[in-house]
Design an enzyme around this catalytic site. Structure first.
Site, short mmCIF file in Angstrom:
data_model
loop_
_atom_site.label_atom_id
_atom_site.label_comp_id
_atom_site.label_asym_id
_atom_site.label_seq_id
_atom_site.Cartn_x
_atom_site.Cartn_y
_atom_site.Cartn_z
N ILE A 38 -6.22 -13.80 -1.12
CA ILE A 38 -7.50 -13.52 -1.01
C ILE A 38 -8.22 -11.95 -1.92
CG2 ILE A 38 -7.46 -11.72 0.81
CD1 ILE A 38 -9.78 -13.52 2.41
N ASN A 94 7.63 -8.07 -1.06
CA ASN A 94 7.34 -6.69 -0.56
C ASN A 94 7.98 -6.56 0.98
OD1 ASN A 94 5.88 -5.90 -2.68
ND2 ASN A 94 3.91 -6.58 -1.74
N GLY A 100 4.66 -1.78 0.64
CA GLY A 100 3.33 -2.38 0.53
C GLY A 100 3.30 -3.52 1.44
N HIS A 107 6.84 -13.62 3.08
CA HIS A 107 5.93 -14.55 1.96
C HIS A 107 6.40 -13.96 0.72
CE1 HIS A 107 3.83 -10.59 3.30
NE2 HIS A 107 3.57 -10.52 1.95
N HIS A 109 4.85 -13.29 -3.10
CA HIS A 109 3.85 -13.18 -4.12
C HIS A 109 4.32 -13.97 -5.51
CE1 HIS A 109 1.58 -10.19 -1.81
NE2 HIS A 109 2.81 -9.85 -1.60
P1 5GP Z 1 2.00 -7.94 1.36
O1 5GP Z 1 1.18 -6.61 1.34
O2 5GP Z 1 2.21 -7.97 2.97
O3 5GP Z 1 3.01 -7.96 0.48
O4 5GP Z 1 1.14 -9.12 1.20
C1 5GP Z 1 -0.09 -9.68 1.71
C2 5GP Z 1 -1.16 -10.33 1.21
O5 5GP Z 1 -1.88 -11.15 1.88
C3 5GP Z 1 -1.87 -9.57 0.38
O6 5GP Z 1 -1.68 -9.64 -1.23
C4 5GP Z 1 -3.26 -9.60 1.01
O7 5GP Z 1 -4.40 -9.56 -0.19
C5 5GP Z 1 -3.03 -10.90 1.16
N1 5GP Z 1 -4.10 -11.45 2.31
C6 5GP Z 1 -4.49 -10.66 3.42
N2 5GP Z 1 -5.40 -11.33 4.35
C7 5GP Z 1 -5.23 -12.67 3.79
C8 5GP Z 1 -6.28 -13.78 4.12
O8 5GP Z 1 -6.75 -13.88 5.13
N3 5GP Z 1 -5.93 -14.94 3.16
C9 5GP Z 1 -5.41 -14.65 2.13
N4 5GP Z 1 -5.43 -16.21 1.28
N5 5GP Z 1 -4.70 -13.86 1.80
C10 5GP Z 1 -4.68 -12.77 2.59
#
Ligand code: 5GP
Ligand code: ZN
Length: 121
Positions: A38, A94, A100, A107, A109
């Site tokens: 997002i 991450n 982060g 997940h 990236h």
């Molecule tokens: P993290 O920070 O845990 O490695 O990655 C989580 C990711 O999820 C972030 O890059 C963030 O932008 C994404 N994200 C958070 N909320 C949503 C959402 O509601 N929809 C989508 N498509 N991505 C999300």
């Protein structure tokens, strides 16, 4: 933060798997879903997640290593679909708040479509 493999009611990514929260899904398999981030940090920024809930990649690997392999196969297909495989892309897990991680459902990236510095910040 639970590692059960069962859907967690308070988990955003479990809600994306179930369809309760919408997402721009680009690929889906029996075990994985891939959707656009997002808040993209690169022209290609796709998250590849297991359908089962585990808090991070290490917990997923301990519980079901085949699904980690599935995530990496799908990451490669996402890169090929977005045509960033030839120029190069990065797959990032991450792990922990200090690195982060904000969503505690494992997940990957997949980032590509621009120059990617090494080492990352
Ligand atoms: P993290 O920070 O845990 O490695 O990655 C989580 C990711 O999820 C972030 O890059 C963030 O932008 C994404 N994200 C958070 N909320 C949503 C959402 O509601 N929809 C989508 N498509 N991505 C999300
Ligand atoms: Zn979850």
């Amino acid at each position: 933060m639970t590692t059960t493999g069962q859907p967690q009611a308070d988990c955003l990514f479990c809600k994306i798997v179930s369809g309760e929260v919408p997402a721009t899904v680009v690929r889906e398999t029996e075990t994985t879903v891939a959707f656009r981030d997002i808040n993209p940090q690169a022209p290609t920024h796709v998250l590849v997640i297991p359908k089962v809930h585990h808090r991070d990649a290490a917990a997923l690997a301990a519980a079901d290593p085949q699904i980690v392999a599935d995530l990496l196969v799908e990451a490669g297909k996402v890169a090929a679909d977005d045509k960033v495989d030839a120029t190069g892309y990065r797959v990032v897990f991450n792990t922990g708040t200090g690195a982060g991680q904000t969503v505690f459902h494992a997940h990957a990236h997949v980032l590509g479509g621009r120059g990617l510095n090494w080492p990352p910040g």
